[in-house]
Design a protein around this motif. Structure first.
Motif, PDB file in Angstrom:
ATOM      1  N   GLY A   1      32.806  56.599  49.344  1.00 28.33           N
ATOM      2  CA  GLY A   1      33.450  55.605  50.198  1.00 28.33           C
ATOM      3  C   GLY A   1      33.184  54.191  49.748  1.00 28.33           C
ATOM      4  O   GLY A   1      33.160  53.260  50.565  1.00 28.33           O
ATOM      5  N   ILE A   2      32.985  53.996  48.441  1.00 30.53           N
ATOM      6  CA  ILE A   2      32.740  52.664  47.877  1.00 30.53           C
ATOM      7  C   ILE A   2      34.082  52.030  47.527  1.00 30.53           C
ATOM      8  O   ILE A   2      34.796  52.522  46.651  1.00 30.53           O
ATOM      9  CB  ILE A   2      31.864  52.751  46.609  1.00 30.53           C
ATOM     10  CG1 ILE A   2      30.529  53.441  46.901  1.00 30.53           C
ATOM     11  CG2 ILE A   2      31.648  51.375  45.996  1.00 30.53           C
ATOM     12  CD1 ILE A   2      29.571  52.654  47.738  1.00 30.53           C
ATOM     13  N   PRO A   3      34.479  50.936  48.166  1.00 31.18           N
ATOM     14  CA  PRO A   3      35.773  50.317  47.856  1.00 31.18           C
ATOM     15  C   PRO A   3      35.790  49.690  46.463  1.00 31.18           C
ATOM     16  O   PRO A   3      34.797  49.094  46.018  1.00 31.18           O
ATOM     17  CB  PRO A   3      35.927  49.231  48.930  1.00 31.18           C
ATOM     18  CG  PRO A   3      34.920  49.570  49.983  1.00 31.18           C
ATOM     19  CD  PRO A   3      33.791  50.251  49.280  1.00 31.18           C
ATOM     20  N   ILE A   4      36.915  49.826  45.788  1.00 29.06           N
ATOM     21  CA  ILE A   4      37.174  49.131  44.525  1.00 29.06           C
ATOM     22  C   ILE A   4      38.118  47.979  44.868  1.00 29.06           C
ATOM     23  O   ILE A   4      39.267  48.209  45.253  1.00 29.06           O
ATOM     24  CB  ILE A   4      37.807  50.062  43.483  1.00 29.06           C
ATOM     25  CG1 ILE A   4      36.916  51.287  43.254  1.00 29.06           C
ATOM     26  CG2 ILE A   4      38.040  49.320  42.168  1.00 29.06           C
ATOM     27  CD1 ILE A   4      37.592  52.373  42.426  1.00 29.06           C
ATOM     28  N   VAL A   5      37.625  46.769  44.730  1.00 30.04           N
ATOM     29  CA  VAL A   5      38.332  45.597  45.270  1.00 30.04           C
ATOM     30  C   VAL A   5      38.955  44.774  44.150  1.00 30.04           C
ATOM     31  O   VAL A   5      38.259  44.221  43.296  1.00 30.04           O
ATOM     32  CB  VAL A   5      37.379  44.707  46.088  1.00 30.04           C
ATOM     33  CG1 VAL A   5      38.156  43.572  46.744  1.00 30.04           C
ATOM     34  CG2 VAL A   5      36.650  45.541  47.146  1.00 30.04           C
ATOM     35  N   GLY A   6      40.286  44.716  44.147  1.00 31.60           N
ATOM     36  CA  GLY A   6      40.999  43.846  43.221  1.00 31.60           C
ATOM     37  C   GLY A   6      41.196  42.469  43.824  1.00 31.60           C
ATOM     38  O   GLY A   6      40.948  42.250  45.015  1.00 31.60           O
ATOM     39  N   VAL A   7      41.644  41.541  42.992  1.00 30.84           N
ATOM     40  CA  VAL A   7      41.888  40.174  43.465  1.00 30.84           C
ATOM     41  C   VAL A   7      43.342  39.805  43.198  1.00 30.84           C
ATOM     42  O   VAL A   7      43.884  40.083  42.129  1.00 30.84           O
ATOM     43  CB  VAL A   7      40.932  39.162  42.784  1.00 30.84           C
ATOM     44  CG1 VAL A   7      41.027  39.234  41.262  1.00 30.84           C
ATOM     45  CG2 VAL A   7      41.207  37.746  43.271  1.00 30.84           C
ATOM     46  N   ASN A   8      43.977  39.209  44.180  1.00 35.29           N
ATOM     47  CA  ASN A   8      45.342  38.718  44.047  1.00 35.29           C
ATOM     48  C   ASN A   8      45.320  37.475  43.156  1.00 35.29           C
ATOM     49  O   ASN A   8      44.997  36.387  43.603  1.00 35.29           O
ATOM     50  CB  ASN A   8      45.906  38.386  45.433  1.00 35.29           C
ATOM     51  CG  ASN A   8      47.305  37.816  45.369  1.00 35.29           C
ATOM     52  OD1 ASN A   8      47.909  37.721  44.313  1.00 35.29           O
ATOM     53  ND2 ASN A   8      47.819  37.428  46.528  1.00 35.29           N
ATOM     54  N   GLU A   9      45.668  37.649  41.882  1.00 31.34           N
ATOM     55  CA  GLU A   9      45.603  36.552  40.932  1.00 31.34           C
ATOM     56  C   GLU A   9      46.672  35.502  41.168  1.00 31.34           C
ATOM     57  O   GLU A   9      46.637  34.433  40.559  1.00 31.34           O
ATOM     58  CB  GLU A   9      45.703  37.096  39.506  1.00 31.34           C
ATOM     59  CG  GLU A   9      44.554  38.019  39.128  1.00 31.34           C
ATOM     60  CD  GLU A   9      44.687  38.567  37.722  1.00 31.34           C
ATOM     61  OE1 GLU A   9      45.155  37.828  36.840  1.00 31.34           O
ATOM     62  OE2 GLU A   9      44.322  39.733  37.507  1.00 31.34           O
ATOM     63  N   ARG A  10      47.623  35.795  42.072  1.00 29.72           N
ATOM     64  CA  ARG A  10      48.660  34.812  42.394  1.00 29.72           C
ATOM     65  C   ARG A  10      48.355  34.032  43.658  1.00 29.72           C
ATOM     66  O   ARG A  10      49.119  33.153  44.057  1.00 29.72           O
ATOM     67  CB  ARG A  10      50.000  35.549  42.523  1.00 29.72           C
ATOM     68  CG  ARG A  10      50.547  35.999  41.192  1.00 29.72           C
ATOM     69  CD  ARG A  10      51.549  37.116  41.300  1.00 29.72           C
ATOM     70  NE  ARG A  10      50.890  38.412  41.459  1.00 29.72           N
ATOM     71  CZ  ARG A  10      51.492  39.580  41.339  1.00 29.72           C
ATOM     72  NH1 ARG A  10      52.773  39.618  41.076  1.00 29.72           N
ATOM     73  NH2 ARG A  10      50.825  40.707  41.495  1.00 29.72           N
ATOM     74  N   HIS A  11      47.228  34.348  44.293  1.00 28.08           N
ATOM     75  CA  HIS A  11      46.811  33.605  45.477  1.00 28.08           C
ATOM     76  C   HIS A  11      46.593  32.146  45.087  1.00 28.08           C
ATOM     77  O   HIS A  11      46.054  31.853  44.012  1.00 28.08           O
ATOM     78  CB  HIS A  11      45.519  34.223  46.030  1.00 28.08           C
ATOM     79  CG  HIS A  11      45.142  33.713  47.372  1.00 28.08           C
ATOM     80  ND1 HIS A  11      44.525  32.502  47.567  1.00 28.08           N
ATOM     81  CD2 HIS A  11      45.293  34.257  48.607  1.00 28.08           C
ATOM     82  CE1 HIS A  11      44.304  32.320  48.852  1.00 28.08           C
ATOM     83  NE2 HIS A  11      44.772  33.368  49.505  1.00 28.08           N
ATOM     84  N   PRO A  12      46.997  31.187  45.931  1.00 25.97           N
ATOM     85  CA  PRO A  12      46.876  29.765  45.572  1.00 25.97           C
ATOM     86  C   PRO A  12      45.472  29.333  45.161  1.00 25.97           C
ATOM     87  O   PRO A  12      45.319  28.432  44.329  1.00 25.97           O
ATOM     88  CB  PRO A  12      47.332  29.041  46.849  1.00 25.97           C
ATOM     89  CG  PRO A  12      48.230  30.015  47.532  1.00 25.97           C
ATOM     90  CD  PRO A  12      47.668  31.374  47.238  1.00 25.97           C
ATOM     91  N   SER A  13      44.446  29.956  45.710  1.00 27.63           N
ATOM     92  CA  SER A  13      43.088  29.538  45.372  1.00 27.63           C
ATOM     93  C   SER A  13      42.630  30.088  44.024  1.00 27.63           C
ATOM     94  O   SER A  13      41.595  29.665  43.503  1.00 27.63           O
ATOM     95  CB  SER A  13      42.106  29.993  46.457  1.00 27.63           C
ATOM     96  OG  SER A  13      41.974  31.398  46.474  1.00 27.63           O
ATOM     97  N   VAL A  14      43.408  31.015  43.450  1.00 25.15           N
ATOM     98  CA  VAL A  14      43.076  31.592  42.144  1.00 25.15           C
ATOM     99  C   VAL A  14      44.124  31.178  41.110  1.00 25.15           C
ATOM    100  O   VAL A  14      43.825  30.523  40.115  1.00 25.15           O
ATOM    101  CB  VAL A  14      42.976  33.125  42.236  1.00 25.15           C
ATOM    102  CG1 VAL A  14      42.590  33.729  40.882  1.00 25.15           C
ATOM    103  CG2 VAL A  14      41.959  33.534  43.299  1.00 25.15           C
ATOM    104  N   ASP A  15      45.372  31.574  41.320  1.00 28.77           N
ATOM    105  CA  ASP A  15      46.522  31.132  40.535  1.00 28.77           C
ATOM    106  C   ASP A  15      46.348  31.354  39.032  1.00 28.77           C
ATOM    107  O   ASP A  15      46.724  30.516  38.217  1.00 28.77           O
ATOM    108  CB  ASP A  15      46.801  29.647  40.812  1.00 28.77           C
ATOM    109  CG  ASP A  15      48.188  29.219  40.343  1.00 28.77           C
ATOM    110  OD1 ASP A  15      49.069  30.096  40.239  1.00 28.77           O
ATOM    111  OD2 ASP A  15      48.373  28.027  40.044  1.00 28.77           O
TER     112      ASP A  15
END
Length: 365
Positions: A169-183
């Motif tokens: 039950g360990i989540p694998i967490v991706g990141v939204n690379e299009r989010h304004p704070s990342v972009d």
């Protein structure tokens, strides 16, 4: 030159293969970029322990960002790779950490013991740690999360043992690379243009066939067009038609077999004039078959399976800083909230590599 002298005076981070000092990698600039990324992502790792890597060049920022974000402790594992020795990674990571006053919060490791894993809240899917094995995952606390450090749809099964994550039950967490704070996606077009220029071909006024079947398509096309290229996009190799292509850019999602093998090469040869260059941006290709059929291939050194043909750090440290801060922030969100909801920064890998991928579920920032 003033820029070079400033770089020497302030110290820089660079890979072992750099032959010039690049002022964009000066420690003061890196410190400013990291501070800005922390502010924009709202990264706060207080009371959390992070297991990540100590690396060279722009990738030295990961452990330092975690420490700057107030992590209770940062364990940074290193080893010798083609990008640098373990001693170089240790030196560069601690040099950068010392420049921002957090060196005392980072422990550099050449061995990961169970007692360290038992303390870990967030472990990053970083190069020196890969593959994240079932043995490591089984020792993580039940509340721990894995930070994928890129978008969920780009998940590679060889990076980590997903069965172990599902079982624990360990989540694998991706990141939204299009989010304004990342972009970070906004850097993909310029990165592709640089790759063309490195191959000896200007984007300006040249005819480009872009083979792309994934979410990179908009960023790559706009970057090429804004640099003056004439671009046609094809989502499948077999739809490419004959034209006076100066370059064929491959940006195809990796699969079990090379995306450009013998049948695809035969089609490219039929569609491309002599002297056309095949540029491997992303997606595995059979270089031997391409060369045997007279097609030039760039880069000359093949990237690892499933990896990009050019690193974000080729544009300087900023896209790497933004991506690493975003990856840590996405993992922090899931670690603290334990739940997902509407659109946002964090994503969860929800599919098994033996199945067809589904869209990842996003979370709010």
């Amino acid at each position: 030159m003033i820029g070079t002298e400033s770089g020497v005076a302030f110290g820089q981070l660079r890979s072992r293969f750099d032959t010039t000092l690049r002022p964009g990698f000066s420690l003061p600039r890196l410190g400013a970029l990291m501070s800005r990324a922390l502010t924009e992502t709202l990264l706060d790792l207080s009371e959390l322990t992070v297991l990540t890597e100590a690396a060279t060049g722009a990738y030295a920022v990961t452990a330092v960002l975690a420490a700057m974000a107030g992590a209770r402790h940062v364990y940074a594992f290193t080893k010798t790779t083609r990008h640098g020795t373990s001693a170089e990674a240790m030196d560069q990571t601690l040099k950068l950490a010392d420049s921002v006053g957090v060196a005392n919060r980072i422990d550099i490791l050449e061995q990961i013991t169970p007692d360290i894993i038992h303390q870990t809240d967030i472990v990053t899917n970083s190069g020196h740690l890969r593959p994240l094995t079932a043995a490591l995952i089984d020792e993580l606390p039940k509340e721990a999360v894995i930070a994928l450090m890129f978008e969920a749809w780009e998940f590679r099964s060889e990076d980590l043992d997903m069965d172990a994550c599902l079982r624990r039950g360990i989540p694998i967490v991706g990141v939204n690379e299009r989010h304004p704070s990342v972009d970070v996606f906004s850097f993909l077009g310029p990165l592709c243009v640089k790759q063309l220029h490195d191959s000896g071909l200007s984007a300006y006024k040249n005819r480009i066939a872009l083979l792309c079947d994934n979410d990179f398509i908009g960023s790559l096309r706009s970057g090429l067009v804004s640099s003056g290229a004439s671009v046609d996009v094809f989502e499948d190799v077999q739809t490419l038609y004959h034209d006076q292509w100066d370059a064929i850019i491959v940006a195809l999602r990796p699969a079990a077999k090379p995306r450009i093998g013998a049948p695809e090469t035969a089609h490219l040869v039929a569609c491309a004039p002599p002297g056309a260059i095949v540029v491997q941006f992303w997606g595995d290709i059979d270089r031997t078959v391409l060369s045997e059929n007279g097609l030039g291939v760039w880069p000359t050194t093949p990237p690892g399976s499933g990896h990009m043909g050019i690193l974000l750090s080729e544009l300087g440290p900023e896209p790497v800083v933004r991506l690493q801060a975003g990856g840590l922030r996405a993992a922090e969100w899931v670690r603290r909230s334990g739940a997902m909801s509407s659109d946002g920064l964090a994503q969860i890998v929800t599919w098994h590599p033996d199945q067809s991928p589904t869209r990842a579920r996003p979370s709010p920032r």
